[in-house]
Design an enzyme around this catalytic site. Structure first.
Site, mmCIF file in Angstrom:
data_model
loop_
_atom_site.group_PDB
_atom_site.id
_atom_site.type_symbol
_atom_site.label_atom_id
_atom_site.label_comp_id
_atom_site.label_asym_id
_atom_site.label_seq_id
_atom_site.Cartn_x
_atom_site.Cartn_y
_atom_site.Cartn_z
ATOM 1 N N ASP A 40 -4.260 -12.669 4.647
ATOM 2 C CA ASP A 40 -5.471 -12.132 5.260
ATOM 3 C C ASP A 40 -6.744 -12.560 4.531
ATOM 4 O O ASP A 40 -7.839 -12.181 4.928
ATOM 5 C CB ASP A 40 -5.394 -10.602 5.435
ATOM 6 C CG ASP A 40 -4.639 -9.901 4.326
ATOM 7 O OD1 ASP A 40 -4.422 -10.539 3.271
ATOM 8 O OD2 ASP A 40 -4.276 -8.727 4.494
ATOM 9 N N HIS A 93 -6.215 -7.307 0.523
ATOM 10 C CA HIS A 93 -6.378 -5.896 0.152
ATOM 11 C C HIS A 93 -5.746 -5.626 -1.203
ATOM 12 O O HIS A 93 -4.717 -6.206 -1.538
ATOM 13 C CB HIS A 93 -5.730 -4.998 1.213
ATOM 14 C CG HIS A 93 -6.272 -5.226 2.588
ATOM 15 N ND1 HIS A 93 -5.625 -6.017 3.515
ATOM 16 C CD2 HIS A 93 -7.410 -4.796 3.173
ATOM 17 C CE1 HIS A 93 -6.343 -6.056 4.633
ATOM 18 N NE2 HIS A 93 -7.439 -5.325 4.446
ATOM 19 N N TYR A 148 -3.668 -11.560 9.568
ATOM 20 C CA TYR A 148 -3.828 -11.095 10.949
ATOM 21 C C TYR A 148 -4.457 -12.107 11.887
ATOM 22 O O TYR A 148 -4.786 -11.785 13.020
ATOM 23 C CB TYR A 148 -4.584 -9.758 10.936
ATOM 24 C CG TYR A 148 -3.913 -8.817 9.965
ATOM 25 C CD1 TYR A 148 -2.700 -8.224 10.301
ATOM 26 C CD2 TYR A 148 -4.413 -8.620 8.683
ATOM 27 C CE1 TYR A 148 -2.018 -7.422 9.397
ATOM 28 C CE2 TYR A 148 -3.741 -7.822 7.774
ATOM 29 C CZ TYR A 148 -2.541 -7.234 8.132
ATOM 30 O OH TYR A 148 -1.867 -6.469 7.228
ATOM 31 N N HIS A 160 0.821 -1.227 0.000
ATOM 32 C CA HIS A 160 0.000 0.000 0.000
ATOM 33 C C HIS A 160 0.847 1.267 0.000
ATOM 34 O O HIS A 160 0.303 2.369 -0.054
ATOM 35 C CB HIS A 160 -0.925 0.016 1.224
ATOM 36 C CG HIS A 160 -1.857 -1.141 1.291
ATOM 37 N ND1 HIS A 160 -2.729 -1.451 0.263
ATOM 38 C CD2 HIS A 160 -2.054 -2.093 2.247
ATOM 39 C CE1 HIS A 160 -3.415 -2.543 0.585
ATOM 40 N NE2 HIS A 160 -3.026 -2.956 1.780
ATOM 41 N N ASP A 172 -2.801 -10.988 -1.286
ATOM 42 C CA ASP A 172 -3.262 -10.334 -0.049
ATOM 43 C C ASP A 172 -4.722 -9.924 -0.264
ATOM 44 O O ASP A 172 -5.119 -9.586 -1.375
ATOM 45 C CB ASP A 172 -2.385 -9.098 0.209
ATOM 46 C CG ASP A 172 -2.692 -8.411 1.530
ATOM 47 O OD1 ASP A 172 -1.899 -8.559 2.465
ATOM 48 O OD2 ASP A 172 -3.729 -7.706 1.612
#
Ligand code: X5A
Ligand code: ZN
Length: 693
Positions: free
Chosen positions: A268, A177, A308, A138, A175
């Site tokens: 995640d 995201h 996480y 990110h 991932d």
């Protein structure tokens, strides 16, 4: 003999220091790092890796993708002990905390990623993993974001382009995201294919950007080289992800033919992760990894991003590493149809990319009704922020605590138990011999194949009676050693295999009680007798993939209760790797995954139009299934050069060594073959619901 190249690992124990001083429960916490290493240690993976020395990224490396301010702002916080000031600065960014150690550790994370990639490109290691934090995908050109400071993967990719002159790099971002920053950095660049699978929820999922939707496919020369698979529902799992791999990622990756693959590996999307709310099981990450290992001569760099839920994170990451090391891929069971919204996402991607990739051309006559209009999305409270990049709409400050909703303790306990059961049931046995080998003793081809020396010889008594008898003994011993766990896979070079294949398959199911076996006939003339013998047997799936005279109707799927267990893909005699790959990804592989065999038996010869490399790649991809229990029998009646290279490529695949790429998969597919593939697909999709496309 070529030296067996190792798997690299890179991490730095200082990486536990980076933590949120004002919210110790912050998702991106030090235990993420320690739990991964601990699990890798438990599985005794670390001592099998080559340990690379972590180092800080240089200023020049950072400046390849970031602005000077990105260096100076963080540099000013190094060693800074005023917690209040750190919190205040952190609040200027979307999901971020800064710790006095963050600057040093971000440099280490980026530098270590470059180090991993450069060691792969120098040939010092074959593949490897960077267990690092903070993560990177990110981190934009001039904005820290989403727990990320420097874009580790983008820096390493840019390094490979600039200093090593690479022309094609594939970045796979699994991932949960969207790696919006990585997308932005290579948006115009056709040398980097960015492929991301991420949660989207029509914009309600962080980072809430329109640019994360499927219609953002790159710009200018980079058009077609940015691929987003946005998921609009939670609880996506193995079936959805495998469909995305089989229908999109793998065909496109093989067509792109990268020289290096880098994975932005977040965990995640894994079961139990409160951020993603998805359901990918840890074992599935082995499948992701293995399916990318055939590309780029095996040059694969896996780089940690998010994840996480400590249990699924550590297990997923450890299984990824274990797979890089060449251990068998654990079974994933109960694959089902991808969810409707996953199908819609896949179709939408196919639709916008169909003109850019030959492997998607079969979708010309698309049902556009199924495709959601990205410009006409339902209302959601995040839209004001959606044009976040480059706009002034950015809020003054952001939350500095992690606001991920607390999990219901009952749900959390259930997930935890589910994970424990999954972890316990993952088969960790590694067979003492990787590839068993057997051949008629006088077979001259054996002397010409140096690679055979790296296989385990399976002794078989010479039969006094007949060659057929002898061959049947070879087969039985080979399959026996696989089923006994002595060898993971096997190869046989024999005479008169046809009649003996039937005996062998019967031996596996009747005498050894194997639950289900997949037989794939890839010879120029597949044997009707074999199919006929098993056309009513639900334990044996008989597939044929060949380019020669039609064996039988491609619409024939078996009889009575065992309809679906015959799969005939008869391609045109003029077809090549492109058509064979297409049938493999669109029909054979999804069916094989859903069938979930305990053993795969393949009959091959030296004819047909598949290249040696193409053949090796298909064998490699099949090693993901059945725990790698796969045997290949070659008919030696035609001992010619093309069979030598095909056998070699096959053994390389079974040994887990780099296989070359098929050359000819860049042209448009032969129209008749496309038609055949579609027909087989249609004939089978009432039975195999993985076939939705
Ligand atoms: C690396 C990573 C996620 C930030 C999520 C904020 N970042 N809700 O997974
Ligand atoms: Zn993430």
């Amino acid at each position: 003999l070529t030296k067996k190249m190792s798997t690299g690992i890179i991490y730095d124990n200082r990486m536990v220091e980076h933590k949120c001083l004002w919210d110790l429960n912050y998702n991106e916490k030090p235990e993420r790092f320690t739990s991964i290493l601990q699990r890798c240690e438990e599985l005794q993976l670390l001592n099998r890796c080559l340990h690379l020395k972590p180092r800080a990224a240089t200023k020049e490396e950072l400046l390849m993708v970031h602005t000077p301010e990105m260096i100076s702002i963080l540099k000013n916080t190094a060693g800074f002990s005023d917690e209040g000031a750190l919190e205040q600065l952190s609040s200027k960014y979307d999901f971020l905390y800064i710790h006095p150690s963050t600057y040093d550790l971000s440099l280490l994370a980026a530098g270590s990623t470059v180090e991993l990639v450069s060691n792969i490109l120098d040939g010092k290691i074959k593949n490897g993993m960077a267990v690092i934090r903070p993560p990177g995908h990110h981190a934009m050109k001039s904005e820290y974001c989403g727990y990320c400071f420097y874009n580790n993967v983008a820096i390493a990719a840019q390094y490979a382009l600039e200093t090593q002159g690479l022309k094609r790099i594939l970045i796979v971002d699994w991932d949960i995201h969207h790696g919006q920053a990585t997308q932005q950095m290579f948006y115009d660049d056709p040398r980097v294919l960015y492929f991301s699978i991420h949660g989207y929820q029509n914009g309600a999922f962080w980072p809430h950007l329109r640019e994360s939707d499927y219609h953002n496919i790159g710009r200018g020369a980079g058009l077609g080289y940015n691929i987003n698979v946005p998921m609009n529902e939670i609880k996506m799992g193995n079936s959805d992800y495998m469909a995305i791999f089989h229908e999109l990622l793998l065909p496109i990756a093989y067509e792109f033919n990268p020289e290096l693959v880098i994975v932005s590996a977040g965990y995640d999307a894994a079961l139990g992760c409160p951020e993603g709310e998805m359901e990918v099981t840890p074992a599935c990450y082995s499948h992701f990894t293995n399916s990318l290992m055939g590309l780029a001569n095996g040059r694969l760099a896996v780089v940690l991003e998010g994840g996480y839920c400590l249990k699924s994170l550590s297990e997923g990451a450890a299984l990824t590493l274990r797979n890089l090391l060449g251990d068998p891929v654990p079974l994933i069971q109960n694959l089902d149809a991808p969810k409707r919204s996953a199908q819609q996402a896949i179709m939408s991607v196919m639709y916008v990319l169909r003109r850019h990739w030959n492997c998607l051309q079969h979708l010309e006559e698309f049902n556009v009704q199924e495709i959601k209009d990205p410009m006409n999305l339902p209302e959601n409270k995040f839209w004001p922020r959606i044009e976040f990049v480059g706009s002034d709409e950015k809020p003054e400050t952001y939350a500095t605590r992690d606001i991920c909703p607390a999990q219901d303790p009952k749900v959390a306990a259930e997930l935890d138990a589910q994970l424990d059961a999954l972890i316990a049931s993952t088969c960790l046995d590694v067979q003492p011999n990787r590839v068993g080998f057997t051949a008629n003793p006088a077979e001259p081809i054996v002397a010409q194949l140096e690679i055979i020396q790296r296989c385990h010889m399976i002794q078989t008594e010479r039969s006094q009676t007949s060659i057929a008898e002898e061959t049947s003994g070879f087969f039985r011993n080979l399959i026996g050693s696989i089923l006994d766990g002595k060898c993971r896979s096997g190869i046989a070079i024999v005479d008169k295999s046809s009649e003996n294949l039937i005996k062998t398959l019967k031996y596996a199911v009747d005498s050894r009680g194997t639950k289900n076996v997949m037989f794939i006939d890839m010879r120029i003339h597949p044997d009707c007798e074999i199919q006929r013998s098993f056309q009513e047997d639900v334990r044996i799936l008989c597939a044929s993939l060949y380019s020669g005279l039609a064996l039988d109707d491609v619409e024939f799927v078996g009889l009575n209760d065992s309809k679906r267990y015959i799969v005939n893909i008869g391609l045109q005699p003029n077809c090549g790797d492109a058509e064979i790959f297409s049938s493999f990804f669109r029909v054979l592989l999804p069916i094989a995954y859903q069938f979930g065999p305990q053993l795969i038996v393949i009959a091959a010869d030296s004819s047909g139009n598949i290249s040696a490399e193409g053949f090796g790649q298909i064998i490699h991809l099949l090693t993901s299934i059945a725990g790698g229990r796969l045997s290949v029998t070659f008919e030696n009646s035609l001992v010619i050069n093309s069979s030598l290279s095909r056998i070699k490529s096959c053994v390389q695949a079974l040994l887990g060594e780099p296989i070359g790429m098929p050359g000819e998969i860049h042209h448009r597919l032969d129209a008749t073959s496309v038609c055949t593939i579609r027909t087989v697909n249609k004939a089978h999709n009432p039975y195999w619901n993985a076939l939705q496309f």
